[in-house]
Scaffold this motif. Sequence first.
Motif, PDB file in Angstrom:
ATOM      1  N   ALA A 168       0.887  -1.037  -0.028  1.00 52.67           N
ATOM      2  CA  ALA A 168      -0.135   0.074  -0.013  1.00 52.67           C
ATOM      3  C   ALA A 168       0.868   1.152  -0.099  1.00 52.67           C
ATOM      4  CB  ALA A 168      -0.971   0.003   1.216  1.00 52.67           C
ATOM      5  N   ALA A 169       2.299   1.146   0.644  1.00 50.44           N
ATOM      6  CA  ALA A 169       2.954   2.401   0.658  1.00 50.44           C
ATOM      7  C   ALA A 169       3.895   2.405  -0.534  1.00 50.44           C
ATOM      8  CB  ALA A 169       3.831   2.303   1.823  1.00 50.44           C
ATOM      9  N   ASP A 170       3.732   1.212  -1.476  1.00 46.34           N
ATOM     10  CA  ASP A 170       4.714   1.283  -2.565  1.00 46.34           C
ATOM     11  C   ASP A 170       6.146   0.851  -2.473  1.00 46.34           C
ATOM     12  OD1 ASP A 170       2.388   2.016  -4.304  1.00 46.34           O
ATOM     13  OD2 ASP A 170       2.880   4.124  -4.015  1.00 46.34           O
ATOM     14  N   TYR A 171       6.336   0.016  -1.599  1.00 48.81           N
ATOM     15  CA  TYR A 171       7.660  -0.559  -1.127  1.00 48.81           C
ATOM     16  C   TYR A 171       7.373  -1.906  -1.411  1.00 48.81           C
ATOM     17  CZ  TYR A 171       8.758   4.117   0.542  1.00 48.81           C
ATOM     18  OH  TYR A 171       9.183   5.245   0.527  1.00 48.81           O
ATOM     19  N   GLY A 172       8.738  -2.444  -1.965  1.00 53.69           N
ATOM     20  CA  GLY A 172       8.597  -3.965  -2.042  1.00 53.69           C
ATOM     21  C   GLY A 172      10.083  -4.686  -1.479  1.00 53.69           C
ATOM     22  N   PRO A 173      10.448  -4.522  -0.567  1.00 56.05           N
ATOM     23  CA  PRO A 173      11.681  -5.344   0.103  1.00 56.05           C
ATOM     24  C   PRO A 173      11.375  -6.909   0.071  1.00 56.05           C
ATOM     25  CG  PRO A 173      10.712  -4.205   1.878  1.00 56.05           C
ATOM     26  CD  PRO A 173       9.732  -3.856   0.644  1.00 56.05           C
ATOM     27  N   THR A 174      12.234  -7.539   0.014  1.00 49.18           N
ATOM     28  CA  THR A 174      12.253  -8.962   0.122  1.00 49.18           C
ATOM     29  C   THR A 174      11.752  -9.278   1.722  1.00 49.18           C
ATOM     30  OG1 THR A 174      14.064  -9.451  -1.365  1.00 49.18           O
ATOM     31  CG2 THR A 174      13.472 -11.323   0.133  1.00 49.18           C
ATOM     32  N   LEU A 175      10.727  -9.989   1.530  1.00 48.42           N
ATOM     33  CA  LEU A 175       9.958 -10.289   3.057  1.00 48.42           C
ATOM     34  C   LEU A 175      10.066 -11.877   3.122  1.00 48.42           C
ATOM     35  CD1 LEU A 175       6.925  -8.634   4.619  1.00 48.42           C
ATOM     36  CD2 LEU A 175       7.701 -10.723   5.335  1.00 48.42           C
ATOM     37  N   LEU A 176      10.695 -12.234   4.135  1.00 53.47           N
ATOM     38  CA  LEU A 176      10.767 -13.639   4.454  1.00 53.47           C
ATOM     39  C   LEU A 176       9.927 -14.023   5.919  1.00 53.47           C
ATOM     40  CD1 LEU A 176      14.496 -14.338   3.482  1.00 53.47           C
ATOM     41  CD2 LEU A 176      12.560 -14.316   1.904  1.00 53.47           C
ATOM     42  N   VAL A 177       9.455 -15.345   6.026  1.00 56.53           N
ATOM     43  CA  VAL A 177       8.807 -15.827   7.053  1.00 56.53           C
ATOM     44  C   VAL A 177       9.930 -16.952   7.501  1.00 56.53           C
ATOM     45  CG1 VAL A 177       7.005 -16.919   8.239  1.00 56.53           C
ATOM     46  CG2 VAL A 177       6.545 -15.256   6.224  1.00 56.53           C
ATOM     47  N   GLY A 178      10.275 -16.679   8.800  1.00 60.57           N
ATOM     48  CA  GLY A 178      11.285 -17.477   9.400  1.00 60.57           C
ATOM     49  C   GLY A 178      11.759 -17.113  10.636  1.00 60.57           C
ATOM     50  N   ASP A 179      12.875 -18.054  11.183  1.00 61.05           N
ATOM     51  CA  ASP A 179      13.560 -17.729  12.289  1.00 61.05           C
ATOM     52  C   ASP A 179      14.713 -16.674  12.033  1.00 61.05           C
ATOM     53  OD1 ASP A 179      15.029 -17.590  14.755  1.00 61.05           O
ATOM     54  OD2 ASP A 179      15.535 -19.750  14.885  1.00 61.05           O
ATOM     55  N   GLY A 180      14.480 -15.288  12.563  1.00 60.66           N
ATOM     56  CA  GLY A 180      15.345 -14.411  12.225  1.00 60.66           C
ATOM     57  C   GLY A 180      16.842 -14.721  12.990  1.00 60.66           C
TER      58      GLY A 180
END
Length: 387
Positions: A168-180
């Motif tokens: 919605a804010a026009d950003y698209g970093p790589t977003l991963l789901v997992g143990d940081g």
Amino acid sequence: MTIDPWVDGRIDALNEYLIAAGVLSPSSPESRFWRGTLNRVPRHLFVPRRAWMQPQDDREEGLIDRDTDPAFWYHTVYSNTALITQRGDGTADVADRSGPPTSSTSSPHVVFEFLRLLNPQDEHRVLEIGTGTGWTAALLAERVGDSQVTTVEVDKSIAEVAAENLKAADYGPTLLVGDGALGAPDHAPYDRVHVTCGVRDIPYAWVEQARPGAVIVMPWMPAHGGWGQRLRLDVLDDGTAEGSFHGTCKYMMMRAQRPEAWPPYPDDGVNGTTWVDPREPWNALDEGFGLHLAIVAPNLTITTAGWEGQEDASSAWVMRLRDIAHRDAWANITARPGQDAQVSQSGGRQLWHTMEATYMEWLRAGRPGPGAYRMTVTPRRQDVWLR
């Protein structure tokens, strides 16, 4: 991007606060950039319609609801307020204070203090640990570019909302789901690692996945249980990292490092008294004593400290201690005005004696402040030391 009319004037007021508080400079180019991001990355796009406000001043906590009181909602979002956005890992309503906070968006003051320590530059590759609502990921993407930011979130439901907010804010970093704690090796090496959850044991993966000369910033939460410290580490060319402490902070712990529930305190123990008022070491934790305690007794934790009612209807100041490595070790110290403090503790590991001796050692060293201490992280251990 069209700015919501409700925001008019509020971003300027927040910028003025950050300058007055010394978080951002009115003149440095980097600070000017971060001030501008408040317009380019509006915070309200990353706050849910209902959240629990925790003002960082004398205002009371409470629920904000955009549907029932939009003016107050916007006022709160653009003030120095932390916002709880999840409780009980999603099992409790955000207004249910019996549910422990498990996700939030930090106050702007704290967010920009950490970004200033991180000091990302053009085209730096950044790893963020803890996406939350996505606001800091968007701020980082605005600074270095979408393709340069990888952000990791352990909670799938939180990550899904963050992805919607970022889009919605026009950003698209790589977003991963997992143990940081594992980092994101497929996108390494990194120039900056930005950690947004409290950490007691620093995962070496973050050092391993960073270039020599890289910077890692995090809320380091020592075992003693008081407020943590803003820690900045520099990654060295020998596979280690070394850094310094930059003021107090308090964050929700990384999920894998949350403290376990303690068993009840026993009634039996070794009883005695002490001339040392337990409020003295408690009040000195943020002055440097907490870091000294992390050197001498890194597993000693203060589970509670404060005034409590007693069976005789009087009040006393009570400190309770545990040891995270030896869960059968404990101590209770009860101080009443004008009397020696009463001590009851387990016989094997006498935690109050350790606390008291460490406090005397810190006093003899001249009350060294947080700036006198350093942290070193190696593949096998982490050490706090007094330089």
